[in-house]
Design a protein around this motif. Structure first.
Motif, short mmCIF file in Angstrom:
data_model
loop_
_atom_site.label_atom_id
_atom_site.label_comp_id
_atom_site.label_asym_id
_atom_site.label_seq_id
_atom_site.Cartn_x
_atom_site.Cartn_y
_atom_site.Cartn_z
N LEU A 23 8.91 -8.79 2.57
CA LEU A 23 8.58 -7.66 1.70
C LEU A 23 9.51 -7.59 0.50
O LEU A 23 9.09 -7.25 -0.61
N MET A 24 10.78 -7.92 0.71
CA MET A 24 11.74 -7.96 -0.39
C MET A 24 11.35 -9.03 -1.39
O MET A 24 11.45 -8.84 -2.61
N THR A 25 10.87 -10.17 -0.89
CA THR A 25 10.42 -11.24 -1.78
C THR A 25 9.25 -10.79 -2.64
O THR A 25 9.20 -11.05 -3.85
N VAL A 26 8.29 -10.09 -2.02
CA VAL A 26 7.14 -9.59 -2.77
C VAL A 26 7.58 -8.56 -3.81
O VAL A 26 7.12 -8.59 -4.96
N ALA A 27 8.49 -7.66 -3.42
CA ALA A 27 8.98 -6.63 -4.35
C ALA A 27 9.70 -7.28 -5.53
O ALA A 27 9.52 -6.87 -6.69
N LEU A 28 10.52 -8.28 -5.24
CA LEU A 28 11.24 -8.98 -6.30
C LEU A 28 10.28 -9.69 -7.25
O LEU A 28 10.44 -9.64 -8.48
N THR A 29 9.25 -10.31 -6.70
CA THR A 29 8.27 -11.02 -7.53
C THR A 29 7.48 -10.05 -8.39
O THR A 29 7.19 -10.34 -9.56
N ALA A 31 8.56 -7.11 -9.50
CA ALA A 31 9.46 -6.67 -10.56
C ALA A 31 9.62 -7.74 -11.62
O ALA A 31 9.62 -7.46 -12.82
N ALA A 32 9.76 -8.99 -11.18
CA ALA A 32 9.92 -10.10 -12.13
C ALA A 32 8.66 -10.27 -12.98
O ALA A 32 8.74 -10.54 -14.19
N LEU A 33 7.48 -10.12 -12.36
CA LEU A 33 6.23 -10.26 -13.11
C LEU A 33 6.12 -9.15 -14.17
O LEU A 33 5.63 -9.40 -15.28
N ALA A 34 6.56 -7.94 -13.83
CA ALA A 34 6.53 -6.84 -14.79
C ALA A 34 7.48 -7.09 -15.95
O ALA A 34 7.13 -6.89 -17.12
N ALA A 107 15.39 -9.98 -10.66
CA ALA A 107 14.22 -9.52 -11.41
C ALA A 107 14.32 -9.93 -12.88
O ALA A 107 13.33 -10.36 -13.49
N LEU A 108 15.52 -9.80 -13.46
CA LEU A 108 15.70 -10.16 -14.86
C LEU A 108 15.61 -11.66 -15.08
O LEU A 108 14.92 -12.13 -15.99
N ALA A 109 16.30 -12.43 -14.23
CA ALA A 109 16.32 -13.88 -14.40
C ALA A 109 14.94 -14.49 -14.19
O ALA A 109 14.42 -15.21 -15.06
#
Length: 240
Positions: A23-29, A31-34, A107-109
């Protein structure tokens, strides 16, 4: 039986840890996509600009973030960002090292890497929009914002959707590299579980299976979205 207990959700099992990490992986992805969507839209606009300086800057951004290894970008953001925050903190009287949350760095990188690819997707989508429709809208005096809202943006999103699906898959895999910062995403959790139980093959296979599950679900979601958008445009075309 021992394998089931080890992968289960009981007190000795690692199932809950791996699920939370997924779930953390999905949340990070997400955020990164946004983040990438914001940077990608700005860079696409720069590359489509009539000003040469903006086009050069846009080309430089995509060249750097598509050419430099993703892991190196993450290291630069992690150590460079922490150094910058520490320096700013010292200006305001803070003592010692000030770290940046790994999730924010990730998320930024990954987002800025994603932005380089999304920029090309958006640029291609804009170029795919019929020039005749835009010229017709201008000829009847349609305001620029109305033309963008009713003609340009819907078609850009339609043409960009398949490419965004590919960028999502890329960002999902790149999120595994954030494990080097200590964030408890899926790869990091698999490493910890493998090290604690010495069942390296088992937990890395389970981690890989969870990544495949996430990519399979993602493919279904994007395929459904593409089909739905396609039907919507066909209905609108039939009405016209």
């Amino acid at each position: 039986m021992a394998l089931i207990e080890m992968l289960g959700f009981g007190p000795e099992g690692w199932g809950g840890v791996l699920l939370l990490a997924a779930l953390m992986t999905v949340a990070l992805t997400l955020a990164a996509l946004a983040v990438g969507a914001v940077f990608g839209a700005l860079i696409a606009a720069a590359k489509l600009s009539r000003f040469r300086t903006l086009r050069v800057l846009g080309d430089a951004y995509t060249t750097v973030f598509r050419g430099v290894p993703e892991l190196l970008v993450i290291y630069l953001f992690y150590f460079g960002g922490s150094t910058l925050v520490t320096t700013i903190g010292q200006w305001f009287g803070a003592d010692g090292f000030v770290g940046v949350p790994p999730f924010v760095i990730g998320a930024l990188a990954v987002g800025m890497i994603s932005g380089a690819y999304q920029a090309e997707v958006y640029r291609s989508a804009v170029l795919a929009v019929s020039r005749g429709e835009l010229e017709a809208a201008r000829s009847i005096g349609m305001p620029t914002m109305t033309m963008a809202r009713r003609i340009l943006i819907p078609q850009v999103l339609r043409f960009a959707l398949p490419g965004i699906g590919n960028v999502w898959q890329l960002s999902l895999k790149d999120s595994a590299l954030i494990s080097v910062t200590g964030l408890a995403e899926l790869l990091r959790a698999s490493q910890v579980a493998a090290g604690s139980t010495h069942q390296y093959f088992t937990f890395f296979v389970v981690g890989g299976a969870l990544y495949l599950l996430m990519t399979s679900i993602s493919n279904r979601v994007f395929n459904h979205a593409e089909a739905r958008v396609g039907r919507s445009f066909k209905r609108n075309f039939a009405r016209n």
